[in-house]
Design a protein around this motif. Sequence first.
Motif, PDB file in Angstrom:
ATOM      1  N   LYS A 156       0.833  -1.318  -0.262  1.00  0.00           N
ATOM      2  CA  LYS A 156       0.052   0.046   0.072  1.00  0.00           C
ATOM      3  C   LYS A 156       0.756   1.101  -0.070  1.00  0.00           C
ATOM      4  O   LYS A 156       0.467   2.325  -0.628  1.00  0.00           O
ATOM      5  CB  LYS A 156      -0.937   0.178   1.176  1.00  0.00           C
TER       6      LYS A 156
ATOM      7  N   SER B 216      -3.321   0.514   7.052  1.00  0.00           N
ATOM      8  CA  SER B 216      -3.927   1.366   6.451  1.00  0.00           C
ATOM      9  C   SER B 216      -2.831   2.594   6.123  1.00  0.00           C
ATOM     10  O   SER B 216      -3.051   3.427   5.070  1.00  0.00           O
ATOM     11  CB  SER B 216      -4.952   2.067   6.829  1.00  0.00           C
TER      12      SER B 216
ATOM     13  N   LYS C 135      -7.223   6.357   8.697  1.00  0.00           N
ATOM     14  CA  LYS C 135      -6.814   6.476   7.236  1.00  0.00           C
ATOM     15  C   LYS C 135      -5.417   7.064   7.177  1.00  0.00           C
ATOM     16  O   LYS C 135      -4.698   6.923   6.053  1.00  0.00           O
ATOM     17  CB  LYS C 135      -7.799   7.230   6.148  1.00  0.00           C
TER      18      LYS C 135
ATOM     19  N   GLU D  76      -1.104  -4.192   2.837  1.00  0.00           N
ATOM     20  CA  GLU D  76      -2.775  -3.860   3.505  1.00  0.00           C
ATOM     21  C   GLU D  76      -3.352  -5.308   3.774  1.00  0.00           C
ATOM     22  O   GLU D  76      -3.835  -5.115   4.909  1.00  0.00           O
ATOM     23  CB  GLU D  76      -3.465  -3.155   2.396  1.00  0.00           C
TER      24      GLU D  76
ATOM     25  N   SER E 285      -6.566  -4.343   8.459  1.00  0.00           N
ATOM     26  CA  SER E 285      -6.157  -4.161   7.248  1.00  0.00           C
ATOM     27  C   SER E 285      -5.306  -2.698   7.416  1.00  0.00           C
ATOM     28  O   SER E 285      -5.661  -1.579   7.986  1.00  0.00           O
ATOM     29  CB  SER E 285      -7.540  -3.491   6.468  1.00  0.00           C
TER      30      SER E 285
ATOM     31  N   ASN F  65      -3.771   0.619  11.675  1.00  0.00           N
ATOM     32  CA  ASN F  65      -4.567  -0.465  11.166  1.00  0.00           C
ATOM     33  C   ASN F  65      -6.184  -0.190  11.019  1.00  0.00           C
ATOM     34  O   ASN F  65      -6.606   0.463  12.103  1.00  0.00           O
ATOM     35  CB  ASN F  65      -4.281  -1.612  11.973  1.00  0.00           C
ATOM     36  N   ALA F  66      -6.713  -0.177  10.003  1.00  0.00           N
ATOM     37  CA  ALA F  66      -8.267  -0.218   9.974  1.00  0.00           C
ATOM     38  C   ALA F  66      -8.808  -1.356  10.436  1.00  0.00           C
ATOM     39  O   ALA F  66      -8.057  -2.516  10.535  1.00  0.00           O
ATOM     40  CB  ALA F  66      -8.689   0.119   8.699  1.00  0.00           C
TER      41      ALA F  66
ATOM     42  N   PHE G 231     -11.458   3.464  11.351  1.00  0.00           N
ATOM     43  CA  PHE G 231     -10.807   3.494   9.834  1.00  0.00           C
ATOM     44  C   PHE G 231      -9.709   4.720  10.043  1.00  0.00           C
ATOM     45  O   PHE G 231      -9.979   5.736   9.419  1.00  0.00           O
ATOM     46  CB  PHE G 231     -11.764   3.874   8.875  1.00  0.00           C
TER      47      PHE G 231
END
Length: 351
Positions: free
Chosen positions: A196, A251, A298, A212, A249, A266-267, A296
């Motif tokens: 990512k 991020s 970001k 990711e 995920s 991390n999301a 989330f």
Amino acid sequence: MSSDKYVAYVGTYTHENSIGIHLYDLDVANGTMTERKVVPINNPSHLVISHSKKYLYSIADEGVEAFRILPDGDLEMINHEWIGGMRGCYVDISRDDDFLFVGGYHDARVSMMRLNTEDGHIEGIADGIFHKGMGRCIAERSSRPHVNCVKQTPDRKFLCAVDGGLDHIKIYRVDYEAGKLRNTDILRCQIDSAPKSMLFSADGKYAYVLCELLNCVNVYAYSSEDDNPNFEFLQEITTTDPKDDDICSASAMTITEDGKYLYVANAGVNSAVIYEIDPETGMLSLVTNCRISGEFPKAIEVFPDNQHFVTLNHESNEICSFAMNYGEKYFVMHGKPCAIDKPNCIAIHKL
């Protein structure tokens, strides 16, 4: 440090209530942010400050947009230019401030934009390359090319285009005289890892790639041998906590200004992870991994004092501040969150 003044520029999605780039005054010693104004621009999903500190460049629906940074940190629009494809998701700038590099998630295009070094305006497209091919995963996001990030190597010779759909990083030789990108090599990541983002250490000797889907950071030693790029794999370290069973995920990623620590957001599980960077080997060791309460994250960024950091929580519409204790290996939320719609990215500027 106490007498220095800083501002932060926060890009947002503007399809709801936000209208552009939010400008904040920073109290670095106390780890707080105070919103000053909003500069209108359509969907500034990523932005970068020039090395001269005179200009800011942002992704926009129209392509890329240039701003002059005024003495008080305010922004004055210069111009905008189309990038030759669909809207971009990431922008990087050459060390001499003469070119912008733009990565496109939707159309997998890498664009090279010429800049005017006298007044900072974007002159137009110098070159552009579309990634082609198929990924292994059947999911749409991982079955075709998606350029998530473009990052120039510290020696200025190459441009790394991180492709999360193809699970590799394409490396282009940059011809500044002709304004061209020339395909040179490929750095292959783990299958279905979805790289990512990419960062280089302060001394330029090491590269860090955030994956990711695999939820890890890959560490490489970087050098240029016989005028060719060389990446030697050193380490894979997880961003997850074995005690967590939530979806995760990886991020976002950043390195502290002093170069001693690497931060990851991390999301899904909604956590922040801090690693210490070994100055001799470039490898990472875990300091702490903890939930952040927002949804989330970001983007994540560390204040210039290296003692405070913020997460931009895209789904809960807020920026949360934290104080870090490296000796005791923990961080705590610091003050009330700042309300902001759909924050995406942040850049800190010293006045």
